[in-house]
Design a protein around this motif. Structure first.
Motif, PDB file in Angstrom:
ATOM      1  N   ASP A  83       0.787  -1.295  -0.063  1.00 36.27           N
ATOM      2  CA  ASP A  83      -0.139  -0.063  -0.172  1.00 36.27           C
ATOM      3  C   ASP A  83       0.950   1.261  -0.186  1.00 36.27           C
ATOM      4  N   ALA A  84       0.298   2.424  -0.055  1.00 38.00           N
ATOM      5  CA  ALA A  84       1.093   3.484  -0.277  1.00 38.00           C
ATOM      6  C   ALA A  84       2.164   3.746   0.867  1.00 38.00           C
ATOM      7  N   ALA A  85       1.800   3.513   2.148  1.00 41.85           N
ATOM      8  CA  ALA A  85       2.880   3.547   3.267  1.00 41.85           C
ATOM      9  C   ALA A  85       3.856   2.739   3.278  1.00 41.85           C
ATOM     10  N   THR A  86       3.458   1.442   2.846  1.00 42.91           N
ATOM     11  CA  THR A  86       4.608   0.199   2.816  1.00 42.91           C
ATOM     12  C   THR A  86       5.239   0.662   1.538  1.00 42.91           C
ATOM     13  N   ILE A  87       4.903   1.121   0.514  1.00 36.62           N
ATOM     14  CA  ILE A  87       5.900   1.348  -0.882  1.00 36.62           C
ATOM     15  C   ILE A  87       6.850   2.564  -0.372  1.00 36.62           C
ATOM     16  N   ARG A  88       6.380   3.504   0.311  1.00 35.74           N
ATOM     17  CA  ARG A  88       7.222   4.739   0.713  1.00 35.74           C
ATOM     18  C   ARG A  88       8.318   3.969   1.813  1.00 35.74           C
ATOM     19  N   GLU A  89       7.941   3.285   2.657  1.00 39.16           N
ATOM     20  CA  GLU A  89       8.924   2.679   3.589  1.00 39.16           C
ATOM     21  C   GLU A  89       9.870   1.881   2.789  1.00 39.16           C
ATOM     22  N   THR A  90       9.420   0.940   2.190  1.00 41.90           N
ATOM     23  CA  THR A  90      10.283   0.282   1.349  1.00 41.90           C
ATOM     24  C   THR A  90      11.567   0.715   0.350  1.00 41.90           C
ATOM     25  N   VAL A  91      10.612   1.835  -0.021  1.00 40.84           N
ATOM     26  CA  VAL A  91      11.759   2.836  -0.996  1.00 40.84           C
ATOM     27  C   VAL A  91      12.868   3.285  -0.011  1.00 40.84           C
ATOM     28  N   ARG A  92      12.508   3.700   0.985  1.00 42.36           N
ATOM     29  CA  ARG A  92      13.444   4.380   2.033  1.00 42.36           C
ATOM     30  C   ARG A  92      14.467   3.260   2.580  1.00 42.36           C
ATOM     31  N   LEU A  93      14.072   2.253   2.621  1.00 42.69           N
ATOM     32  CA  LEU A  93      14.877   1.380   3.054  1.00 42.69           C
ATOM     33  C   LEU A  93      15.872   0.902   1.926  1.00 42.69           C
ATOM     34  N   ALA A  94      15.522   0.919   0.940  1.00 43.55           N
ATOM     35  CA  ALA A  94      16.101   0.553  -0.412  1.00 43.55           C
ATOM     36  C   ALA A  94      17.443   1.629  -0.607  1.00 43.55           C
ATOM     37  N   LEU A  95      17.089   2.843  -0.587  1.00 44.72           N
ATOM     38  CA  LEU A  95      17.843   3.897  -0.587  1.00 44.72           C
ATOM     39  C   LEU A  95      18.983   3.951   0.363  1.00 44.72           C
ATOM     40  N   LYS A  96      18.464   3.673   1.552  1.00 42.67           N
ATOM     41  CA  LYS A  96      19.316   3.746   2.697  1.00 42.67           C
ATOM     42  C   LYS A  96      20.500   2.894   2.541  1.00 42.67           C
ATOM     43  N   GLN A  97      20.051   1.577   1.996  1.00 46.77           N
ATOM     44  CA  GLN A  97      21.030   0.504   1.746  1.00 46.77           C
ATOM     45  C   GLN A  97      21.770   0.614   0.530  1.00 46.77           C
ATOM     46  N   GLY A  98      21.326   1.355  -0.496  1.00 49.55           N
ATOM     47  CA  GLY A  98      22.179   1.495  -1.554  1.00 49.55           C
ATOM     48  C   GLY A  98      21.418   0.543  -2.665  1.00 49.55           C
ATOM     49  N   VAL A  99      20.501  -0.073  -2.379  1.00 46.79           N
ATOM     50  CA  VAL A  99      19.648  -1.247  -3.177  1.00 46.79           C
ATOM     51  C   VAL A  99      19.059  -0.545  -4.360  1.00 46.79           C
ATOM     52  N   ALA A 100      18.930  -1.360  -5.406  1.00 45.33           N
ATOM     53  CA  ALA A 100      18.403  -0.721  -6.969  1.00 45.33           C
ATOM     54  C   ALA A 100      17.041  -0.905  -6.323  1.00 45.33           C
TER      55      ALA A 100
END
Length: 256
Positions: free
Chosen positions: A42-59
């Motif tokens: 959902d919207a909140a989960t997408i945002r949280e997961t995008v942030r996690l990926a950016l934090k770890q340098g993951v595509a």
């Protein structure tokens, strides 16, 4: 030096429900396929997961699926190529907007579940998905089952394609993934999963459930986030890859 991308399906919770161990898994992978809200997310989960990926340098990848929340997108549906096109553009748009708003961008698209399996076999459906991805952004990479119709459609559309193989799934003699209901379809032993991945990366073959060797190309290895012990699977796989001198890096990364 051999190189390989490690990808995982993520952001597959919604509302108060959580699925997988995204925060821990993100530390060990190179590409994240983020659910877009149809089969999960959902919207909140997408945002949280995008942030996690950016934090770890993951595509960041978009992981569009069929509109089947109850069935987790793993039940085949009768859809037209036009419907496949529209739902892909819609879902890709959602993840892309969150990625841009957080200072990143979507790098790839990987269909989910039944949509992925259907597009691996159905030429018209595969072409619709590839067209949708290309028209949104021709720089995007398209992940598909190694050697499948989706890979061929992506190449014909002018996209960079990523032949995906699976560490934790069994294969059939025709190159398809074994149906989840079949005995041995999901590989839960992390050592066996790692050995299967190494065979595909180093030798370009996998032993099918029918006990024959199937040739395939491996650009990226998937470990499912909902496989029992997924974190252990990913850690063991990275250890084995690095021990063999195989570099783990994002798909599309040509650096030495």
């Amino acid at each position: 030096m051999l190189k390989i991308d490690l990808n995982c399906d993520m952001g597959e919770g919604f509302g108060v429900y959580r699925a997988g161990s995204d925060e821990e898994l993100m530390k060990h992978i190179t590409s994240a396929n983020i659910a877009c809200g149809f089969h999960a997310g959902d919207a909140a989960t997408i945002r949280e997961t995008v942030r996690l990926a950016l934090k770890q340098g993951v595509a960041i990848g978009a992981h569009p699926g069929l509109p089947d929340l109850a069935g987790f997108g793993r039940r085949a549906m009768s859809i037209s190529p036009k419907e496949a096109y529209d739902m892909t553009v819609y879902q890709l748009g959602a993840v892309s907007a969150f990625a841009v708003s957080e200072g990143g961008r979507v790098a790839h698209v990987k269909p989910h579940g039944a949509l992925y399996t259907m597009a691996a076999r159905d030429k018209a459906l595969a072409e619709a998905l590839a067209e949708a991805v290309y028209k949104v952004d021709p720089r995007l990479m398209l992940f598909g089952l190694s050697g499948s119709e989706l890979i061929r459609a992506g190449e014909a559309a002018g996209l960079r394609t990523i032949n995906e193989v699976f560490a934790d799934r069994a294969y059939e003699a025709d190159g398809s993934l074994s149906p989840r209901g079949a005995e041995g379809a999901v590989i839960t032993d992390p050592d066996r999963a790692a050995s299967q991945a190494l065979s595909m990366i180093k030798h370009g073959v996998v032993l099918t459930r029918q006990k024959n060797e199937l040739p395939l190309k491996a650009d990226s290895v998937c470990v499912h986030g909902d496989t029992p012990g997924a974190v252990v699977h990913v850690i063991r796989l990275r250890e084995r890859l690095e021990a063999e001198g195989i570099r783990v890096r994002k798909a599309g990364d040509h650096s030495d």
